[in-house]
Design a protein around this motif. Structure first.
Motif, PDB file in Angstrom:
ATOM      1  N   PRO A 142      28.185   5.108 -16.678  1.00 10.90           N
ATOM      2  CA  PRO A 142      28.915   4.440 -17.460  1.00 10.90           C
ATOM      3  C   PRO A 142      29.653   3.321 -17.248  1.00 10.90           C
ATOM      4  CG  PRO A 142      29.908   6.583 -17.428  1.00 10.90           C
ATOM      5  CD  PRO A 142      28.618   6.518 -16.696  1.00 10.90           C
ATOM      6  N   GLY A 143      29.857   2.282 -18.069  1.00 15.89           N
ATOM      7  CA  GLY A 143      30.395   1.044 -17.444  1.00 15.89           C
ATOM      8  C   GLY A 143      31.803   1.267 -16.656  1.00 15.89           C
ATOM      9  N   PRO A 144      32.707   1.912 -17.071  1.00 12.90           N
ATOM     10  CA  PRO A 144      34.146   1.894 -16.081  1.00 12.90           C
ATOM     11  C   PRO A 144      33.829   2.509 -14.855  1.00 12.90           C
ATOM     12  CG  PRO A 144      34.450   2.692 -18.428  1.00 12.90           C
ATOM     13  CD  PRO A 144      33.128   2.452 -18.372  1.00 12.90           C
TER      14      PRO A 144
ATOM     15  N   GLY B 102      29.235  -8.555 -10.904  1.00 10.22           N
ATOM     16  CA  GLY B 102      28.978  -7.291 -11.413  1.00 10.22           C
ATOM     17  C   GLY B 102      30.037  -6.764 -12.561  1.00 10.22           C
ATOM     18  N   LEU B 103      30.057  -5.653 -13.008  1.00 15.38           N
ATOM     19  CA  LEU B 103      30.843  -5.262 -14.211  1.00 15.38           C
ATOM     20  C   LEU B 103      32.167  -5.464 -13.909  1.00 15.38           C
ATOM     21  CD1 LEU B 103      28.940  -1.907 -15.394  1.00 15.38           C
ATOM     22  CD2 LEU B 103      29.531  -4.274 -16.775  1.00 15.38           C
ATOM     23  N   ILE B 104      32.908  -5.300 -12.665  1.00 18.96           N
ATOM     24  CA  ILE B 104      34.174  -5.332 -12.399  1.00 18.96           C
ATOM     25  C   ILE B 104      35.177  -6.776 -12.783  1.00 18.96           C
ATOM     26  CG2 ILE B 104      33.987  -6.066  -9.969  1.00 18.96           C
ATOM     27  CD1 ILE B 104      36.101  -4.107  -9.284  1.00 18.96           C
ATOM     28  N   VAL B 105      34.098  -7.635 -13.159  1.00 15.85           N
ATOM     29  CA  VAL B 105      34.497  -9.015 -13.392  1.00 15.85           C
ATOM     30  C   VAL B 105      35.405  -8.812 -14.662  1.00 15.85           C
ATOM     31  CG1 VAL B 105      33.916 -11.332 -14.176  1.00 15.85           C
ATOM     32  CG2 VAL B 105      32.737 -10.183 -12.312  1.00 15.85           C
ATOM     33  N   LEU B 139      41.532   5.282  -9.910  1.00 19.68           N
ATOM     34  CA  LEU B 139      42.188   5.653 -11.257  1.00 19.68           C
ATOM     35  C   LEU B 139      42.822   4.549 -11.990  1.00 19.68           C
ATOM     36  CD1 LEU B 139      43.793   9.223 -10.439  1.00 19.68           C
ATOM     37  CD2 LEU B 139      41.596   8.742 -11.610  1.00 19.68           C
ATOM     38  N   ILE B 140      43.364   3.820 -11.292  1.00 18.07           N
ATOM     39  CA  ILE B 140      43.751   2.696 -12.147  1.00 18.07           C
ATOM     40  C   ILE B 140      42.892   1.540 -12.463  1.00 18.07           C
ATOM     41  CG2 ILE B 140      45.543   0.433 -11.442  1.00 18.07           C
ATOM     42  CD1 ILE B 140      46.984   1.904  -9.361  1.00 18.07           C
ATOM     43  N   LEU B 141      41.989   1.488 -11.624  1.00 22.72           N
ATOM     44  CA  LEU B 141      40.828   0.626 -12.064  1.00 22.72           C
ATOM     45  C   LEU B 141      40.099   1.048 -13.148  1.00 22.72           C
ATOM     46  CD1 LEU B 141      39.539  -2.423 -10.905  1.00 22.72           C
ATOM     47  CD2 LEU B 141      37.474  -0.827 -10.974  1.00 22.72           C
ATOM     48  N   ILE B 142      39.484   2.359 -13.017  1.00 23.69           N
ATOM     49  CA  ILE B 142      38.803   3.045 -14.000  1.00 23.69           C
ATOM     50  C   ILE B 142      39.450   3.078 -15.297  1.00 23.69           C
ATOM     51  CG2 ILE B 142      37.374   5.174 -14.569  1.00 23.69           C
ATOM     52  CD1 ILE B 142      36.849   5.475 -11.722  1.00 23.69           C
ATOM     53  N   ALA B 143      40.797   3.316 -15.281  1.00 22.16           N
ATOM     54  CA  ALA B 143      41.464   3.511 -16.624  1.00 22.16           C
ATOM     55  C   ALA B 143      41.534   2.273 -17.105  1.00 22.16           C
ATOM     56  CB  ALA B 143      43.068   4.194 -16.186  1.00 22.16           C
ATOM     57  N   TYR B 147      39.650   0.382 -20.999  1.00 18.09           N
ATOM     58  CA  TYR B 147      40.017  -0.604 -21.792  1.00 18.09           C
ATOM     59  C   TYR B 147      39.213  -1.742 -21.892  1.00 18.09           C
ATOM     60  CZ  TYR B 147      43.579  -3.509 -24.104  1.00 18.09           C
ATOM     61  OH  TYR B 147      44.396  -4.405 -24.980  1.00 18.09           O
ATOM     62  N   TYR B 148      39.092  -2.389 -21.005  1.00 21.05           N
ATOM     63  CA  TYR B 148      38.380  -3.805 -20.886  1.00 21.05           C
ATOM     64  C   TYR B 148      36.809  -3.877 -21.315  1.00 21.05           C
ATOM     65  CZ  TYR B 148      42.900  -5.502 -19.381  1.00 21.05           C
ATOM     66  OH  TYR B 148      44.038  -6.123 -19.295  1.00 21.05           O
ATOM     67  N   LEU B 149      36.243  -3.023 -20.862  1.00 19.72           N
ATOM     68  CA  LEU B 149      34.867  -2.763 -21.050  1.00 19.72           C
ATOM     69  C   LEU B 149      34.634  -1.926 -22.456  1.00 19.72           C
ATOM     70  CD1 LEU B 149      33.585  -1.655 -17.602  1.00 19.72           C
ATOM     71  CD2 LEU B 149      32.992  -3.669 -18.523  1.00 19.72           C
ATOM     72  N   PRO B 150      33.712  -2.410 -23.089  1.00 18.00           N
ATOM     73  CA  PRO B 150      33.193  -1.902 -24.605  1.00 18.00           C
ATOM     74  C   PRO B 150      32.537  -0.589 -24.441  1.00 18.00           C
ATOM     75  CG  PRO B 150      31.484  -3.444 -23.692  1.00 18.00           C
ATOM     76  CD  PRO B 150      32.482  -3.601 -22.746  1.00 18.00           C
TER      77      PRO B 150
END
Lengths: 215, 150
Positions: A142-144, B102-105, B139-143, B147-150
């Motif tokens: 998954p994305g996150p 990648g996605l982290i953008v 944890l900070i980034l994934i949380a 929120y930011y990724l659909p």
């Protein structure tokens, strides 16, 4: 752990762009420097001419030179053996450099070459496994979590460098590299790293050594 | 060195590459990941990896061995080279955070920096544990990413 995560990310990238897995594995074993591997795959996939890709890889790998020079004194046995030193030097990349500088000084002289070779092959094996797993799992993460994997490399290296920093020179060099990069980033391929690295490192050396000698 | 760098624009132009090498490398990965897949024979790819990836990388390691044979642990040259290597590594890390692919953008720069800072704080908070630091930062980034990724 961090290596595994970073290379899972690399494996996922291979699958995503359709780069053959065998070649990706060979790149992990032989190149053994993730930034160079990502530049290579990215360049080939985007259809950039191969000489230009080779040049970009060359520039990104210049950073290995000061790394090898500064860790080589810890990777020599009591007797000089160029072949053994070359084998050890091959394993020098970000992880080996950071961990080697911490672990190797405690190893007695005659044990340093076998220790380096063992540690290095272990790291490469973990990374190979990560590449495979990432290739297999790609698309189902998954994305996150995928974003989290991408943070793993910069995050783990930041924490490792903070742990390894002793003395003013180390801290100044760490700070200079981080702080100069946003300013130099606009410059063409590789040049930004050279300025932030060589410039920032030299500045840190000049100021840091003066501070360290005063004490 | 300067002569070598001066060759840069010419080589890029000859090769018909995008305007800058930075554009050719940094931006290549993210869009390609969603584009059509590459059709390439595995052995051609292995050959490319060896010639275009392995040789340009390994040459620096071997040059470093030759250049560094006289450098002893603790000497002034050693301290300078180590400072340069540290700053270079920090610069590589900074570039991955300031200009990622990648996605982290999708996660804002402030959050990416906060995740790094959280990692360092976590490291100091939990008995200088690298693992704890990495867990806190992740944890900070994934949380934030949820929120930011659909």
């Amino acid at each position: 752990m961090m290596l595994l995560g970073s290379f899972i990310g690399f494996g996922a990238l291979l699958e995503g762009v359709g780069f053959p897995l065998v070649a990706g594995m060979v790149s992990t074993m032989l190149i053994w420097a993730l930034p160079a591997q990502v530049i290579l795959i990215g360049g080939v996939v985007s259809g950039t001419a191969l000489p230009a890709v080779a040049l970009a890889v060359t520039l990104s790998s210049i950073r290995l030179l000061p790394m090898v020079v500064s860790i080589a004194p810890y990777m020599r046995g009591p007797r000089r053996n160029l072949l053994a030193e070359a084998a050890c030097a091959h394993f020098v990349a970000m992880t080996m450099w950071v961990e080697g500088l911490r672990l190797l000084p405690r190893i007695p002289g005659e044990g340093r070459v076998p220790y380096t070779l063992g540690l290095g092959s272990g790291y490469v094996a973990i990374s190979g496994a990560g590449t495979l797993v990432g290739y297999a799992l790609a698309g189902s993460v998954p994305g996150p979590l995928a974003a989290g994997l991408l943070l793993l490399t910069p995050l783990s290296f930041t924490v490792l460098m903070v742990r390894n920093a002793r003395g003013a020179t180390d801290w100044l060099a760490l700070g200079a590299g981080l702080a100069l990069t946003p300013l130099t980033m606009g410059l063409a391929g590789g040049l930004d790293l050279m300025i932030a690295g060589v410039g920032g490192g030299t500045l840190a050396y000049l100021v840091g050594r003066r501070l360290e000698k005063r004490r | 060195m300067s002569g070598f760098l001066a060759l840069l624009p010419d080589v890029a132009a000859l090769a018909g590459a995008p305007a800058t090498l930075a554009a050719a490398t940094a931006d290549a990965v993210a869009p390609a990941a969603h584009g059509p897949k590459l059709q390439m024979d595995a052995w051609t790819a292995v050959l490319i990896v060896v010639l275009v990836g392995f040789l340009p990388t390994e040459v620096w390691r071997m040059l470093a061995l030759i250049a560094g044979r006289q450098v002893e642990e603790g000497s002034e040259v050693f301290h300078w080279v180590k400072a340069v290597a540290t700053a270079l590594l920090a610069a590589v890390v900074a570039r991955l955070v300031f200009a990622p692919t990648g996605l982290i953008v999708a996660v804002p720069l402030a959050v990416r920096l906060a995740a790094l800072a959280g990692g360092v704080l976590g490291f100091y908070a939990v008995r200088r544990s690298v693992f704890a630091g990495v867990v806190v930062g992740e944890l900070i980034l994934i949380a934030a990413a949820t929120y930011y990724l659909p």
